[in-house]
Design a protein around this motif. Structure first.
Motif, PDB file in Angstrom:
ATOM      1  N   GLU A  53       7.399  15.026   7.716  1.00  0.00           N
ATOM      2  CA  GLU A  53       8.318  14.931   8.851  1.00  0.00           C
ATOM      3  C   GLU A  53       7.728  14.145  10.017  1.00  0.00           C
ATOM      4  OE1 GLU A  53       9.328  18.968   9.715  1.00  0.00           O
ATOM      5  OE2 GLU A  53      10.969  19.045   8.247  1.00  0.00           O
ATOM      6  N   VAL A  54       6.393  14.095  10.101  1.00  0.00           N
ATOM      7  CA  VAL A  54       5.753  13.390  11.227  1.00  0.00           C
ATOM      8  C   VAL A  54       5.023  12.129  10.770  1.00  0.00           C
ATOM      9  CG1 VAL A  54       5.507  15.482  12.601  1.00  0.00           C
ATOM     10  CG2 VAL A  54       3.672  14.835  11.040  1.00  0.00           C
ATOM     11  N   LEU A  55       5.085  11.822   9.489  1.00  0.00           N
ATOM     12  CA  LEU A  55       4.442  10.626   8.975  1.00  0.00           C
ATOM     13  C   LEU A  55       5.221   9.399   9.457  1.00  0.00           C
ATOM     14  CD1 LEU A  55       1.974  10.265   7.034  1.00  0.00           C
ATOM     15  CD2 LEU A  55       3.639   9.866   5.211  1.00  0.00           C
ATOM     16  N   PRO A  56       4.531   8.361   9.928  1.00  0.00           N
ATOM     17  CA  PRO A  56       5.240   7.150  10.405  1.00  0.00           C
ATOM     18  C   PRO A  56       6.141   6.563   9.322  1.00  0.00           C
ATOM     19  CG  PRO A  56       2.920   7.080  11.039  1.00  0.00           C
ATOM     20  CD  PRO A  56       3.080   8.265  10.122  1.00  0.00           C
ATOM     21  N   ASN A  57       7.275   6.030   9.741  1.00  0.00           N
ATOM     22  CA  ASN A  57       8.278   5.525   8.800  1.00  0.00           C
ATOM     23  C   ASN A  57       7.780   4.346   7.972  1.00  0.00           C
ATOM     24  OD1 ASN A  57      10.212   7.411   9.600  1.00  0.00           O
ATOM     25  ND2 ASN A  57      10.979   6.102  11.243  1.00  0.00           N
ATOM     26  N   HIS A  58       6.815   3.599   8.500  1.00  0.00           N
ATOM     27  CA  HIS A  58       6.375   2.404   7.781  1.00  0.00           C
ATOM     28  C   HIS A  58       5.447   2.730   6.606  1.00  0.00           C
ATOM     29  CE1 HIS A  58       2.964   2.986  10.591  1.00  0.00           C
ATOM     30  NE2 HIS A  58       2.245   2.433   9.615  1.00  0.00           N
ATOM     31  N   ILE A  59       5.010   3.993   6.503  1.00  0.00           N
ATOM     32  CA  ILE A  59       4.133   4.381   5.395  1.00  0.00           C
ATOM     33  C   ILE A  59       4.970   4.796   4.189  1.00  0.00           C
ATOM     34  CG2 ILE A  59       2.415   6.052   4.599  1.00  0.00           C
ATOM     35  CD1 ILE A  59       1.229   6.094   7.367  1.00  0.00           C
ATOM     36  N   THR A  60       4.822   4.039   3.123  1.00  0.00           N
ATOM     37  CA  THR A  60       5.495   4.376   1.860  1.00  0.00           C
ATOM     38  C   THR A  60       4.682   5.446   1.138  1.00  0.00           C
ATOM     39  OG1 THR A  60       6.341   2.124   1.666  1.00  0.00           O
ATOM     40  CG2 THR A  60       6.334   3.467  -0.327  1.00  0.00           C
ATOM     41  N   TYR A  61       5.348   6.480   0.681  1.00  0.00           N
ATOM     42  CA  TYR A  61       4.619   7.573   0.043  1.00  0.00           C
ATOM     43  C   TYR A  61       5.302   8.022  -1.247  1.00  0.00           C
ATOM     44  CZ  TYR A  61       8.127  10.735   2.027  1.00  0.00           C
ATOM     45  OH  TYR A  61       9.307  11.371   2.351  1.00  0.00           O
ATOM     46  N   MET A  75       0.847  -1.193   0.000  1.00  0.00           N
ATOM     47  CA  MET A  75       0.000   0.000   0.000  1.00  0.00           C
ATOM     48  C   MET A  75       0.882   1.242   0.000  1.00  0.00           C
ATOM     49  SD  MET A  75      -3.322   0.900   0.256  1.00  0.00           S
ATOM     50  CE  MET A  75      -4.208  -0.307   1.240  1.00  0.00           C
ATOM     51  N   LYS A  76       0.552   2.190  -0.850  1.00  0.00           N
ATOM     52  CA  LYS A  76       1.345   3.413  -0.955  1.00  0.00           C
ATOM     53  C   LYS A  76       0.437   4.630  -0.823  1.00  0.00           C
ATOM     54  CE  LYS A  76       4.545   3.725  -4.168  1.00  0.00           C
ATOM     55  NZ  LYS A  76       5.188   3.885  -5.514  1.00  0.00           N
ATOM     56  N   LEU A  77       0.965   5.670  -0.184  1.00  0.00           N
ATOM     57  CA  LEU A  77       0.269   6.947  -0.077  1.00  0.00           C
ATOM     58  C   LEU A  77       0.716   7.850  -1.219  1.00  0.00           C
ATOM     59  CD1 LEU A  77      -1.534   8.942   1.578  1.00  0.00           C
ATOM     60  CD2 LEU A  77       0.565   9.641   2.765  1.00  0.00           C
ATOM     61  N   ILE A  78      -0.236   8.310  -2.017  1.00  0.00           N
ATOM     62  CA  ILE A  78       0.031   9.263  -3.090  1.00  0.00           C
ATOM     63  C   ILE A  78      -0.420  10.639  -2.620  1.00  0.00           C
ATOM     64  CG2 ILE A  78      -0.456   9.903  -5.482  1.00  0.00           C
ATOM     65  CD1 ILE A  78       1.081   7.295  -5.258  1.00  0.00           C
ATOM     66  N   LEU A  79       0.485  11.613  -2.632  1.00  0.00           N
ATOM     67  CA  LEU A  79       0.166  12.964  -2.180  1.00  0.00           C
ATOM     68  C   LEU A  79       0.094  13.908  -3.372  1.00  0.00           C
ATOM     69  CD1 LEU A  79       2.583  11.784   0.052  1.00  0.00           C
ATOM     70  CD2 LEU A  79       1.382  13.549   1.339  1.00  0.00           C
TER      71      LEU A  79
END
Length: 223
Positions: free
Chosen positions: A21-29, A1-5
């Motif tokens: 800067e505050v997004l958890p490290n495990h979230i791929t974006y 799962m990936k976050l697209i911004l």
């Protein structure tokens, strides 16, 4: 799962810095800037779709990019959730109908003190540095492109399509740019819509990045 911004009117993606800067490290974006071209929403969506692989994705649409996400939903993408951050898919306010008439110099130059702009943008008098970042990002975009985007916003109509994908709307407590009524068309279009109130101004990802990060994380945990 990936976050697209997908960024707001400036289109640079630079204003996501505080959130990332505050997004958890495990979230791929993946931040996808908007092309500095005079394209309509459908054309912008096509360009963005070409940069997204076949992975399952959650899309975060900031402000202007709401209508782009609407167009992306018509394409063959593996969208699992959409997060609208102070965004819109219809005209955001009555005055926006005339936004294309604004001289670009009024948008790119600061004629109002930083402290006042800080309150207007972020609902805080203490974010002058963030105000400067907004204008730095705007000045990286050509006048023609900004004018084109404002014209698109001013000509937005009520949407007709309906989508089954689940969505979340992050609603700032003091948004002076997008009126509350703009959530209604989104509710009609995305029938599984959750509205979450977050303290801050229109630039909610910069006003309250910690709370926005928490919301994003809950959507990833749901999968």
């Amino acid at each position: 799962m990936k976050l697209i911004l997908l960024p707001g009117l400036d289109g640079t993606g630079n204003l996501f810095k505080a959130l990332l800067e505050v997004l958890p490290n495990h979230i791929t974006y993946q931040v996808i800037p908007l092309s500095d071209e005079c394209l309509n929403y459908s054309e912008q969506a096509s360009q963005i779709a070409n940069q997204i692989d076949t992975d399952e994705i959650i899309i975060l649409a900031e402000s202007y990019s709401g209508k782009i996400v609407y167009e992306l939903c018509k394409l063959d993408l593996n969208i699992k959730h959409i997060i609208f951050a102070a965004s819109f898919i219809s005209r955001p306010s009555l005055i926006s109908k005339f936004s294309s008439l604004l001289p670009i110099i009024l948008i790119k130059k600061k004629f109002i003190p930083n402290q006042i702009l800080s309150k207007l943008f972020f609902d805080s008098y203490n974010m002058s540095n963030s105000v400067s970042e907004v204008f730095e990002s705007l000045n990286k975009v050509s006048n023609e492109t900004l004018s084109s985007r404002l014209s698109l916003v001013s000509s937005l109509d009520e949407p007709n399509d309906r989508f089954a994908v689940k969505a979340t709307y992050i609603r700032p407590s003091n948004d002076l740019f997008v009126m509350p009524e703009c959530i209604k068309p989104i509710k009609s279009t995305f029938q599984h819509l959750e509205v979450i109130n977050v303290s801050g101004g229109h630039f909610i990802l910069q006003s309250n990045p910690e709370r926005c990060s928490e919301i994003i994380q809950t959507k990833f945990e749901g999968w």
